[in-house]
Design an enzyme around this catalytic site. Structure first.
Site, mmCIF file in Angstrom:
data_model
loop_
_atom_site.group_PDB
_atom_site.id
_atom_site.type_symbol
_atom_site.label_atom_id
_atom_site.label_comp_id
_atom_site.label_asym_id
_atom_site.label_seq_id
_atom_site.Cartn_x
_atom_site.Cartn_y
_atom_site.Cartn_z
ATOM 1 N N SER A 1 7.144 -8.948 -24.288
ATOM 2 C CA SER A 1 6.652 -8.607 -22.952
ATOM 3 C C SER A 1 7.718 -9.060 -21.962
ATOM 4 O O SER A 1 8.063 -10.238 -21.913
ATOM 5 C CB SER A 1 5.320 -9.304 -22.660
ATOM 6 N N GLU B 1 12.604 -12.896 -20.706
ATOM 7 C CA GLU B 1 12.916 -13.091 -19.286
ATOM 8 C C GLU B 1 14.269 -13.773 -19.077
ATOM 9 O O GLU B 1 14.620 -14.125 -17.944
ATOM 10 C CB GLU B 1 11.792 -13.893 -18.613
ATOM 11 N N MET C 1 12.013 10.613 15.461
ATOM 12 C CA MET C 1 13.246 11.146 16.047
ATOM 13 C C MET C 1 12.919 11.884 17.340
ATOM 14 O O MET C 1 11.770 11.941 17.758
ATOM 15 C CB MET C 1 13.962 12.033 15.027
ATOM 16 N N CYS D 1 5.293 -7.331 -17.847
ATOM 17 C CA CYS D 1 4.191 -8.006 -17.163
ATOM 18 C C CYS D 1 4.608 -8.633 -15.840
ATOM 19 O O CYS D 1 3.852 -9.389 -15.245
ATOM 20 C CB CYS D 1 3.557 -9.065 -18.068
ATOM 21 N N THR E 1 9.804 -9.486 -15.862
ATOM 22 C CA THR E 1 10.915 -8.958 -15.057
ATOM 23 C C THR E 1 11.142 -9.731 -13.763
ATOM 24 O O THR E 1 12.189 -9.583 -13.139
ATOM 25 C CB THR E 1 10.697 -7.466 -14.746
ATOM 26 N N LYS F 1 10.446 21.230 9.192
ATOM 27 C CA LYS F 1 10.030 22.041 10.343
ATOM 28 C C LYS F 1 10.727 23.389 10.347
ATOM 29 O O LYS F 1 10.103 24.444 10.485
ATOM 30 C CB LYS F 1 10.328 21.275 11.630
ATOM 31 N N ARG G 1 -0.209 -16.332 -22.165
ATOM 32 C CA ARG G 1 1.070 -17.034 -22.085
ATOM 33 C C ARG G 1 0.824 -18.541 -22.106
ATOM 34 O O ARG G 1 0.019 -19.061 -21.319
ATOM 35 C CB ARG G 1 1.807 -16.653 -20.789
ATOM 36 N N GLY H 1 7.258 11.395 14.898
ATOM 37 C CA GLY H 1 7.533 10.551 16.052
ATOM 38 C C GLY H 1 8.758 9.678 15.961
ATOM 39 O O GLY H 1 9.094 8.955 16.889
ATOM 40 N N HIS I 1 0.110 9.118 17.883
ATOM 41 C CA HIS I 1 1.149 8.450 17.080
ATOM 42 C C HIS I 1 0.544 7.338 16.233
ATOM 43 O O HIS I 1 0.811 7.223 15.036
ATOM 44 C CB HIS I 1 2.225 7.883 18.020
ATOM 45 N N TYR J 1 3.288 -0.290 -22.843
ATOM 46 C CA TYR J 1 2.375 -0.518 -21.735
ATOM 47 C C TYR J 1 3.082 -1.234 -20.584
ATOM 48 O O TYR J 1 4.167 -1.801 -20.746
ATOM 49 C CB TYR J 1 1.158 -1.348 -22.183
ATOM 50 N N ARG K 1 14.111 20.288 18.885
ATOM 51 C CA ARG K 1 13.325 19.345 18.084
ATOM 52 C C ARG K 1 14.062 18.971 16.801
ATOM 53 O O ARG K 1 14.791 19.784 16.236
ATOM 54 C CB ARG K 1 11.973 19.954 17.701
ATOM 55 N N ARG L 1 3.081 21.794 8.549
ATOM 56 C CA ARG L 1 3.632 20.898 7.528
ATOM 57 C C ARG L 1 2.474 20.392 6.683
ATOM 58 O O ARG L 1 1.312 20.506 7.078
ATOM 59 C CB ARG L 1 4.375 19.722 8.179
#
Length: 877
Positions: free
Chosen positions: A763, A744, A105, A830, A766, A24, A617, A103, A455, A850, A94, A338
């Site tokens: 692969s 893994e 703060m 994956c 995770t 702002k 798998r 909205g 809001h 990938y 403000r 903004r």
């Protein structure tokens, strides 16, 4: 005297100084610099906010002097003063963070009014009603925001006054009514706080500044930052600005405008305004505002000036702007600009249009779309035929598109609780920042009051939530937990359906359907594919999933979980027969029942993926997951299997493990029961052989799960090769295939060089790697992870965004070690992290080939990958 500059007068900063001045403050300075009509003022920096907390809620030395110096400058330029009761200076205070948090703060308007200055203002304006209205608003706002007196106590007092006078709207109260209300409000403060409402303007300013800085860490602001992944150490600035008044009569007003439609992206100024009102009246939803197009009829000159400013700001910022303005006695003032929050559909429309208009280039367009935002476009919509038969009970404004079906909840706390069991729709008269947590868990939001920039509307669009606002057909009784609409009484827990694209509200549940891909989406994803370097595959277990994945641009399947196929009704019995078999012969017999079913699955998936790679798998979960747990189910299934219930119970008990995630699962099952691996790999290779004969170029990638020791993959790879050779011999065909592993287990990461000597691809799983690295159970960590994040133990949920220091480091070690042994080692990810933008960027940086994610996350992963590549290119430059 300090040499550090803590306060900047408007015009001393620029739009590039958002981190220091907040969005702002930086934009108010920028608008001042380009000659727009901005009320004068100054900004206290975000640095002061952080120092305020670092110093135990105290201010740095020298700040007071800088504030007083800039206040004097403001007084001199305005020809008014805090100390001059005959010509008083009135200001607004403000907040303004570097990243917009609408909205969340606190704001205080009309500061400087007191028992003396209100009388001077009456003499000056000759508008008694306006002055008493401004004063009562100030006491109410100051009491609520600064002195922590409950807002509802003031609302109760004004409602009592309206009831007493027999009027419906605040604007119908007379000057005398408002004067009496001022005294009522002051009594409320005295009764609640044991002290009088402060009369000294400088004290009012100090207390308001304290409140704004403290609001940075209020509950709703913290919740908003957590939801939107905004750092907690940015701090907020405080903007002190000379007041302009939109409530001075019929030649005054206030409004909000967007340079383009934030819901559709249409290149047309869009917004709302109210005559004889202050800014909070528009966004609070207390009165339903008029569309900006009506301003052309009511104030043609002001409308023409506003349209010109919109054009100037959009060309200057080269992006859609969201502006607040006030009209005071026929003069237009800009209070804020903004970057406009927008729906995903609007974001795509605006990006494509601005490229066509040569306002931005393609690279800028790609960087401008938030990856997560596209999730909105991929949400389901209401089934059109079912919708036609639905019971329409009301209609409001289409504040945020999409569809939502859920049980009604009337407050944030009950929405949070109910959402743990069922989908929820939050219903409010109007939302306020305190509702943020309820809005976050709700499928959709319905309000009785408020406009397209209320809001509820702004927050819902930012979250990608369906929202119907300003539905004046409904009357909400929050305390009694029901709402009335056109003769219907809808209670807590009743089902309703919202269409956020039309503003319609339906009783009951209406089916939803998958969204349609738009031309803008296709154009934009074409741009994305030009820049990204990392591939994006899908986690898909069925032909239907595979087709959806292709529709969203998947470049193969990175994870096909064979166990999901086992739960189908036509095969679960054979799976259970295999598990309870007392001999290898019986087990093989049961597996032979499964073989044609698995083969058919793979044929359909390979066909659907049209010669793209498919990583399958082998069986991963422990066997007990396929068996019943309840007594009734055990009896029923024992009968189906032709065995006694006690025998099935004994089998279930024998398979019980204290910690099944670390138990007899993954490659360990195949080592113990090689016949399971034989059935699955035979099904894969027979499907490949059949389709090879039909002219397809199938390249199955067989993935062995949970490998931690190279000997595991050595043993199983040998068996897989033997089965492949047999199938090729039996079918008289040749096809290519790969054998790799899912990394893994932490041990697999640190011995990846050994494993790469056998594996042709890695692969990373995770989900399990995170679980095993942290020692957190995925199923139970929800009990404490929210506390860890709130208290700063963890910045993010490690199951949602990859932990770069721990889990990420293990991934890097495995990549480096694996590629030292096998230079052409294909490596992907994956787990669920494959669809998380931050994790995708990490995967790009460490050189993975990938990522693989759920079909609906594919566009999100692609955008994140393209943005990572662009950032890398820009950093090198």
């Amino acid at each position: 005297m300090t040499s550090r500059k803590y306060v900047y007068f408007f015009g001393e900063g620029t739009k590039e100084m958002k981190k220091l001045l907040g969005g702002k403050g930086a934009n108010l300075s920028e608008m001042t610099n380009i000659g727009l009509p901005v009320p004068l003022g100054f900004t206290i920096t975000t640095e002061v906010c952080n120092l305020f907390y670092d110093l135990g809620e105290r201010y740095p030395e020298g700040l007071d002097g800088q504030i007083d110096g800039n206040l004097k400058k403001l007084e001199d330029k305005m020809g008014m003063s805090f100390k001059d009761y005959k010509n008083p200076l009135l200001v607004s205070v403000r907040s303004g963070a570097a990243i917009s948090m609408p909205g969340m703060m606190d704001t205080v308007l009309n500061l400087g009014l007191n028992d003396k200055t209100v009388k001077s203002l009456i003499d000056k304006t000759n508008n008694e009603r306006f002055c008493w209205d401004s004063y009562r608003r100030f006491i109410q706002m100051f009491g609520d925001v600064v002195m922590n007196v409950e807002h509802k106590k003031f609302e109760k007092a004004i409602q009592a006054k309206k009831d007493e006078k027999g009027v419906k709207f605040d604007t119908q109260l007379t000057a005398d009514d408002l004067k009496e209300l001022v005294e009522d409000y002051k009594k409320i403060i005295k009764n609640e706080k044991g002290r009088s409402f402060p009369q000294d303007p400088r004290e009012q300013l100090q207390m308001s500044m304290d409140a704004v800085f403290k609001s940075w860490n209020n509950k709703r602001a913290i919740a908003y930052r957590n939801i939107h992944d905004i750092p907690h150490n940015l701090g907020t600035a405080v903007n002190v600005q000379a007041m302009v008044f939109g409530n001075m009569g019929e030649d005054s007003g206030t409004g909000v405008a967007f340079t383009r439609n934030p819901s559709t992206g249409e290149n047309k100024v869009y917004g709302e305004y109210l005559i004889n009102a202050q800014g909070e009246d528009v966004v609070a939803g207390i009165r339903t505002p008029k569309p900006i197009s009506k301003l052309k009829d009511e104030m043609p000159d002001i409308y023409k000036q506003l349209i010109g400013i919109c054009k100037k700001l959009e060309e200057h910022y080269r992006d859609t702007q969201d502006m607040e303005f006030t009209i005071q006695k026929g003069n237009l003032y800009m209070l804020q600009t903004r970057t406009g929050k927008r729906t995903a559909a609007a974001a795509l429309q605006i990006a494509v249009d601005m490229v066509n208009e040569e306002l931005i280039d393609i690279k800028t367009a790609v960087m401008r779309i938030e990856p997560e935002q596209l999730d909105q476009m991929l949400h389901k919509q209401l089934d059109k035929k079912a919708k036609e038969k639905g019971q329409l009970i009301g209609k409001g404004l289409p504040a945020s598109p999409g569809a939502a079906v859920g049980k009604v909840a009337f407050d944030a706390d009950s929405a949070v609780e109910e959402s743990k069991k069922e989908n929820v729709i939050l219903v409010r008269t109007e939302t306020s920042p305190e509702d943020i947590q309820g809005m976050a868990v709700a499928q959709g939001i319905l309000t009785a009051r408020g406009g397209m920039t209320s809001h509820a509307a702004v927050v819902a669009r930012g979250m990608g939530k369906c929202c119907v606002a300003g539905c004046e057909d409904i009357k909400v009784f929050e305390a009694k937990q029901y709402f009335l609409v056109n003769g219907n009484k809808i209670k807590y827990g009743d089902w309703i359906t919202l269409d956020g694209s039309t503003g319609e509200v339906f009783l009951g549940k209406i089916p939803v359907v998958d969204p349609e891909i738009t031309r803008n989406f296709e154009i934009f994803m074409g741009w994305v594919d030009k820049y990204r370097k990392i591939g994006v595959r899908a986690n898909a277990d069925t032909p239907v999933d595979s087709e959806v994945a292709l529709k969203f641009g998947a470049e193969g399947i990175g994870l096909c979980r064979t166990e999901h196929m086992f739960f189908e009704a036509d095969r679960i019995k054979a799976v259970r027969k295999m598990i309870v078999a007392s001999s290898k012969k019986e087990r093989k017999k049961a597996l032979m029942e499964l073989l044609p079913m698995q083969r058919k699955d793979f044929i359909e998936i390979f066909k659907a993926m049209k010669n793209l790679p498919v990583t399958i798998r082998l069986l991963d979960p422990p066997l007990h997951e396929f068996l019943p747990k309840e007594e009734e189910d055990i009896k029923e299934i024992a009968g189906e299997l032709g065995i006694e219930a006690e025998e099935l119970k004994a089998t279930i008990n024998s398979l019980h493990e204290m910690n099944p995630m670390l138990g007899h699962r993954g490659c360990r099952l195949s080592i113990t029961f090689p016949e399971i691996l034989e059935m699955q790999t035979r099904a894969i290779f027979e499907a490949a052989a059949k389709l090879t004969k039909e002219g397809y170029k199938i390249i199955p990638e067989v993935m062995i799960p949970l490998v931690g020791i190279v000997e595991e993959i050595k043993i199983l790879k040998k068996q897989i090769i033997n089965i492949a050779d047999k199938v090729m011999k039996e079918s008289g065909t040749k096809f290519n295939y790969k054998v790799g592993t899912m990394i893994e287990i932490p041990r697999a990461c640190v011995t990846a060089d050994e494993i790469a000597s056998e594996a042709e691809f890695f692969s990373f799983g995770t989900n399990d790697l995170t679980q095993l690295t942290f020692g957190y159970s995925r199923d139970d960590s929800g009990k404490f992870l929210p506390d860890y994040i709130e208290k700063g133990v963890l910045a993010k949920d490690p199951f949602a965004t990859i932990d770069k220091k721990g889990v990420g480091k293990l991934v890097e070690i495995a990549v480096e070690k694996g590629r030292k042994v096998r230079k052409d080692l294909k490596i992907g990810i994956c787990g669920e992290h494959g669809g998380d933008p931050d994790s995708v960027e990490f995967c790009h940086k460490i050189g993975l080939d990938y990522v693989s994610c759920s079909p609906y996350r594919i566009p999100i992963a692609k955008i994140a990958a393209a943005q990572a590549a662009i950032k890398e290119e820009e950093n090198k430059a």
